[in-house]
Motif scaffolding. Structure first.
Motif, PDB file in Angstrom:
ATOM      1  N   LEU A 206       0.816  -1.199   0.119  1.00 12.79           N
ATOM      2  CA  LEU A 206      -0.132  -0.073   0.121  1.00 12.79           C
ATOM      3  C   LEU A 206       0.831   1.194   0.009  1.00 12.79           C
ATOM      4  O   LEU A 206       0.426   2.136  -0.615  1.00 12.79           O
ATOM      5  CB  LEU A 206      -0.902  -0.074   1.167  1.00 12.79           C
ATOM      6  N   GLU A 210       0.646   4.661  -2.797  1.00 10.09           N
ATOM      7  CA  GLU A 210       0.658   5.846  -2.361  1.00 10.09           C
ATOM      8  C   GLU A 210       1.635   6.617  -2.975  1.00 10.09           C
ATOM      9  O   GLU A 210       1.400   7.723  -3.633  1.00 10.09           O
ATOM     10  CB  GLU A 210       0.456   6.061  -0.631  1.00 10.09           C
ATOM     11  N   GLU A 229      -8.027  -8.365   1.507  1.00 10.30           N
ATOM     12  CA  GLU A 229      -8.395  -7.028   2.125  1.00 10.30           C
ATOM     13  C   GLU A 229      -7.320  -5.897   1.861  1.00 10.30           C
ATOM     14  O   GLU A 229      -7.799  -4.707   1.661  1.00 10.30           O
ATOM     15  CB  GLU A 229      -8.046  -7.467   3.889  1.00 10.30           C
ATOM     16  N   ASP A 230      -6.049  -6.171   1.407  1.00 13.35           N
ATOM     17  CA  ASP A 230      -5.269  -5.106   0.979  1.00 13.35           C
ATOM     18  C   ASP A 230      -5.505  -4.761  -0.405  1.00 13.35           C
ATOM     19  O   ASP A 230      -5.443  -3.623  -0.861  1.00 13.35           O
ATOM     20  CB  ASP A 230      -3.912  -5.590   1.143  1.00 13.35           C
ATOM     21  N   LYS A 232      -8.671  -4.557  -1.598  1.00  9.55           N
ATOM     22  CA  LYS A 232      -9.851  -3.642  -1.058  1.00  9.55           C
ATOM     23  C   LYS A 232      -9.411  -2.272  -0.736  1.00  9.55           C
ATOM     24  O   LYS A 232      -9.787  -1.238  -1.201  1.00  9.55           O
ATOM     25  CB  LYS A 232     -10.936  -4.264  -0.112  1.00  9.55           C
ATOM     26  N   LYS A 233      -8.222  -2.157  -0.006  1.00 10.53           N
ATOM     27  CA  LYS A 233      -7.866  -0.802   0.629  1.00 10.53           C
ATOM     28  C   LYS A 233      -7.331  -0.294  -0.430  1.00 10.53           C
ATOM     29  O   LYS A 233      -7.364   0.876  -0.799  1.00 10.53           O
ATOM     30  CB  LYS A 233      -6.855  -1.360   1.750  1.00 10.53           C
ATOM     31  N   ALA A 234      -6.474  -0.982  -1.495  1.00 11.43           N
ATOM     32  CA  ALA A 234      -5.727  -0.396  -2.421  1.00 11.43           C
ATOM     33  C   ALA A 234      -6.693   0.190  -3.507  1.00 11.43           C
ATOM     34  O   ALA A 234      -6.438   1.398  -4.031  1.00 11.43           O
ATOM     35  CB  ALA A 234      -5.011  -1.407  -3.447  1.00 11.43           C
ATOM     36  N   ALA A 236      -9.733   1.251  -3.020  1.00 13.17           N
ATOM     37  CA  ALA A 236     -10.308   2.586  -2.220  1.00 13.17           C
ATOM     38  C   ALA A 236      -9.212   3.757  -2.296  1.00 13.17           C
ATOM     39  O   ALA A 236      -9.736   5.058  -2.516  1.00 13.17           O
ATOM     40  CB  ALA A 236     -10.586   2.311  -0.884  1.00 13.17           C
ATOM     41  N   LEU A 237      -7.833   3.420  -2.167  1.00 17.03           N
ATOM     42  CA  LEU A 237      -6.883   4.512  -1.972  1.00 17.03           C
ATOM     43  C   LEU A 237      -6.763   5.306  -3.518  1.00 17.03           C
ATOM     44  O   LEU A 237      -6.631   6.311  -3.563  1.00 17.03           O
ATOM     45  CB  LEU A 237      -5.734   3.894  -1.574  1.00 17.03           C
ATOM     46  N   CYS A 261     -13.347  -7.267  -4.986  1.00 17.37           N
ATOM     47  CA  CYS A 261     -12.536  -6.089  -4.383  1.00 17.37           C
ATOM     48  C   CYS A 261     -12.711  -4.918  -5.143  1.00 17.37           C
ATOM     49  O   CYS A 261     -12.319  -3.741  -4.741  1.00 17.37           O
ATOM     50  CB  CYS A 261     -11.129  -6.445  -4.141  1.00 17.37           C
TER      51      CYS A 261
END
Length: 285
Positions: A206, A210, A229-230, A232-234, A236-237, A261
């Motif tokens: 992640l 960024e 999970e990561d 999904k975070k990626a 969203a980011l 995701c």
């Protein structure tokens, strides 16, 4: 992506090399026992099940070997087939049919297997907004046909080769001294050489995503070997700043969950490097 003209050139090169490799100075088995004037016909027989692919390519091969050969098609590329189906008949010089036989079969067996596997992945993605991509993990010298087969199966093509898209992977990033340096040097190179190529950048975590997002003009971020999970975070980011692609050991059991995701694409080398050829034969009748 490469142009249609370039793609056709690749296919023609594949055919020429395939014929050179197989025929060499002559098909002596056929020349020894079949008269030049002999005429015959053969049928493409399916001994398996799946999605047929390579019909149009087979026509190109027959035409290259002997433009007088005639093909009567009963089943087109992308059609589901089963044991006992006849895909086409070919009529003309018996010697010409035999010259083309092995290249036609080798090509169609592999292309059909790829189209079948791709179709299976596409079905698993139904109801999501995710599309399946191939990779450069192809058989040397046979890439054009394999990528054609992916499209027949309902997938989409990634870059064709190293020259039609920029893809900054882990080794490029490490050799260049980091993500920001790799992107900056790439943009400079493209400008200096007047090249208009899309840029994809691979992220291993992640924090790297960024950093990638700090640079403008990135077409797609490759979210490589992330867990669900990561991923999904990626997604969203990244938001709508650029497109997203998941890859890395994704298979039939996990592809749906990765799609859910929210990634735009999933790339899979397995479409072309982990398949079993469809059983086909070309039989005189």
């Amino acid at each position: 992506m490469i142009s249609e003209a370039q793609f056709q050139e690749e296919l023609l090169s594949l055919i020429k090399n395939g014929i050179r490799e197989d025929i060499g100075p002559g098909d002596y088995s056929s020349l020894a026992c079949i008269p030049d004037s002999a005429m015959g016909k053969a049928k493409l027989l399916v001994k398996d099940q799946g999605i047929i692919a390579g019909v149009e390519f087979a026509k190109m091969i027959f035409s290259h070997v002997d433009p007088t050969l005639q093909v009567e098609t009963f089943m087109h590329d992308g059609t589901p087939v089963q044991h006992g189906d006849v895909v086409f008949h070919v009529f003309g010089s018996s010697l010409s049919i035999l010259k083309a036989e092995r290249l036609v079969l080798n090509s169609m067996q592999r292309m059909s297997a790829i189209a079948t596997k791709t179709y299976g992945y596409v079905k698993l993605l139904e109801g999501t907004n995710t599309k399946i991509l191939d990779t450069r993990k192809t058989t040397p010298g046979f890439r054009a046909a394999e990528k054609w087969a992916v499209k027949i199966g309902g997938g989409e093509n990634h870059r064709f080769a190293l020259y039609d898209m920029i893809m900054l992977k882990d080794n490029h990033i490490d050799f260049a001294g980091g993500i920001t340096q790799a992107i900056h040097k790439t943009k400079q190179y493209l400008e200096e050489h007047n090249l208009d190529l899309k840029i994809i950048v691979e992220a291993r975590n992640l924090a790297e995503i960024e950093e990638i997002l700090e640079s403008e003009g990135i077409y797609r971020i490759l979210i490589d070997n992330f867990n669900f999970e990561d991923t999904k975070k990626a997604v969203a980011l990244i938001g709508d700043k650029c497109l997203t692609e998941s890859s890395g050991n994704i298979n039939e059991k996990t592809i749906r969950q990765y799609a859910e995701c929210g990634v735009n694409y999933i790339s899979s080398g397995a479409l072309t490097h982990s398949i079993y050829n469809m059983d086909l034969s070309l039989k005189a009748f």
